[in-house]
Design a protein around this motif. Structure first.
Motif, mmCIF file in Angstrom:
data_model
loop_
_atom_site.group_PDB
_atom_site.id
_atom_site.type_symbol
_atom_site.label_atom_id
_atom_site.label_comp_id
_atom_site.label_asym_id
_atom_site.label_seq_id
_atom_site.Cartn_x
_atom_site.Cartn_y
_atom_site.Cartn_z
ATOM 1 N N MET A 166 30.044 47.870 36.850
ATOM 2 C CA MET A 166 29.612 47.550 38.206
ATOM 3 C C MET A 166 29.919 46.100 38.539
ATOM 4 N N MET A 167 29.667 45.213 37.580
ATOM 5 C CA MET A 167 29.949 43.794 37.787
ATOM 6 C C MET A 167 31.434 43.561 38.039
ATOM 7 N N ARG A 168 32.280 44.215 37.262
ATOM 8 C CA ARG A 168 33.727 44.034 37.390
ATOM 9 C C ARG A 168 34.227 44.433 38.772
ATOM 10 N N SER A 169 33.579 45.430 39.378
ATOM 11 C CA SER A 169 34.001 45.885 40.702
ATOM 12 C C SER A 169 33.332 45.114 41.834
ATOM 13 N N ASP B 47 30.084 45.057 42.496
ATOM 14 C CA ASP B 47 28.921 45.779 43.010
ATOM 15 C C ASP B 47 27.664 44.974 42.692
ATOM 16 N N ILE B 48 26.976 44.480 43.729
ATOM 17 C CA ILE B 48 25.816 43.622 43.507
ATOM 18 C C ILE B 48 24.668 44.355 42.830
ATOM 19 N N ASN B 49 24.704 45.679 42.817
ATOM 20 C CA ASN B 49 23.674 46.441 42.099
ATOM 21 C C ASN B 49 23.758 46.226 40.592
ATOM 22 N N ALA B 50 24.852 45.624 40.148
ATOM 23 C CA ALA B 50 24.997 45.309 38.725
ATOM 24 C C ALA B 50 23.908 44.346 38.270
ATOM 25 N N THR C 131 24.476 37.316 37.995
ATOM 26 C CA THR C 131 24.629 37.062 39.424
ATOM 27 C C THR C 131 25.917 36.292 39.692
ATOM 28 N N PHE C 132 26.170 35.284 38.877
ATOM 29 C CA PHE C 132 27.383 34.476 39.044
ATOM 30 C C PHE C 132 28.638 35.334 38.920
ATOM 31 N N ALA D 229 32.871 39.962 43.486
ATOM 32 C CA ALA D 229 32.751 40.435 44.872
ATOM 33 C C ALA D 229 33.615 39.589 45.792
ATOM 34 N N ASP D 230 33.643 38.279 45.553
ATOM 35 C CA ASP D 230 34.481 37.394 46.357
ATOM 36 C C ASP D 230 35.957 37.745 46.186
ATOM 37 N N MET D 231 36.333 38.129 44.985
ATOM 38 C CA MET D 231 37.720 38.532 44.748
ATOM 39 C C MET D 231 38.056 39.796 45.533
ATOM 40 N N GLN D 232 37.095 40.723 45.590
ATOM 41 C CA GLN D 232 37.308 41.945 46.365
ATOM 42 C C GLN D 232 37.463 41.598 47.841
ATOM 43 N N LYS D 233 36.642 40.647 48.291
ATOM 44 C CA LYS D 233 36.691 40.215 49.690
ATOM 45 C C LYS D 233 38.049 39.603 50.004
#
Length: 320
Positions: free
Chosen positions: A35-38, A40-43, A121-122, A128-132
């Motif tokens: 989840m973290m790798r993708s 997903d903040i639910n990670a 979190t970091f 997530a920023d990379m996905q953005k």
């Protein structure tokens, strides 16, 4: 004598079955990192749940050492998954080094738990920023970054348009098309998000938070906050929060927070009511044509350059 042999493994397996305890499953452990790798903040929540589940190895008789050993294993995996997800290798390894160095400052298992949450979190937000970055144009990404780092300053569409060298109207349309949100609304959302965090976790007064986030006054900040969240800042902040004057904040009026007295209106030469009170906090504001009019009265605004620099320093401190 070997550290690990068949007899020891069988004995530990027997103890686990007798005590009805087990390690977490491999799939359970990997889920948080996937989840973290993708991005997903639910990670973050999943990682916290697993950390608190009790389904982990017995690494030391010392609870603090046990937690620290667990942290090293989790950040090792998080770092590798982040690299696999596209994070720069050097950035990932440097972040890992910094977190492990900070581990030395942890004095209790709870300190380690908080550091672990911060670490996840970091890495999650970094991914997530990379996905953005893959879904927005360069101009919109530059606007998002500018907004993130300049919440303590005045931000307008013309300012952003000048920053990215685009026509303001075109930039507004482009931003709305790619993010689904108008620029002004996005700025407000990010300021309110920062405000909620500061109200909950910092010692800043309402006045200071308003200045940090570039609102022209506390009343303007309170009005926007209530419109955004449906609650007043006083309802969000801990009950022990104090105002800049040392009084406890409450909800019945931003300039009467904690004093218990209603405002008293009196006519002004212009015919517009003014706010007068014996409350020191109100008295110190001098006169204004209602609280909102006071906020808009340039004669009573603090020196903009000095206020802007103070807000910038407080914003940087709040982000630490």
């Amino acid at each position: 004598m070997a550290v690990v042999d068949e007899a020891k493994l069988r004995y530990l397996d027997f103890l686990s079955r007798e005590d009805r305890v087990r390690h977490h499953r491999y799939v359970e452990e990997m889920k948080q990192y996937d989840m973290m790798r993708s991005g997903d903040i639910n990670a973050i929540a999943e990682s916290t749940r697993l950390w608190n589940s009790g389904l982990y190895g017995y690494l030391s008789d010392d609870p603090l050492k046990n937690a620290k050993y667990r942290f090293v294993t989790t950040i090792t995996l998080a770092t590798r998954f982040a690299i696999e997800g596209g994070m720069d290798e050097e950035d990932a390894y440097n972040a890992s080094d910094l977190y492990i160095q900070n581990l030395e400052n942890c004095k209790t298992p709870d300190d380690v738990r908080r550091l672990h949450t911060d670490m996840m979190t970091f890495f999650t937000w970094a991914m997530a920023d990379m996905q953005k970055a893959e879904t927005h144009s360069k101009a919109v990404n530059e606007c998002l970054d500018y907004i993130h780092y300049h919440l303590h300053e005045k931000i307008t569409v013309p300012i952003l348009a000048e920053h990215v060298h685009l026509n303001p109207t075109y930039l507004s349309e482009l931003f709305k098309r790619e993010t689904g949100t108008a620029i002004s609304q996005y700025i407000t959302d990010k300021r309110m998000e920062a405000a909620e965090n500061m109200l909950k976790y910092s010692e800043y007064s309402f006045d200071e938070i308003a200045q940090i986030l570039a609102y022209r006054s506390q009343s303007h900040f309170s009005k926007v906050f209530k419109k955004h969240s449906g609650m007043t800042p006083g309802s969000t902040a801990p009950s022990t929060r104090r105002t800049a004057s040392g009084r406890s904040d409450c909800d019945h009026g931003v300039y009467h927070a904690g004093c218990g007295e209603p405002p008293v209106t009196a006519p002004r030469n212009s015919g517009v009511p003014i706010v007068k009170s014996t409350c020191p906090r109100v008295r110190n504001t001098r006169e204004s044509a209602t609280v909102e009019a006071f906020n808009d009265d340039a004669r009573h605004r603090p020196n903009e350059r000095r206020n802007k620099e103070r807000a910038r320093r407080m914003w940087m401190k709040a982000k630490e």
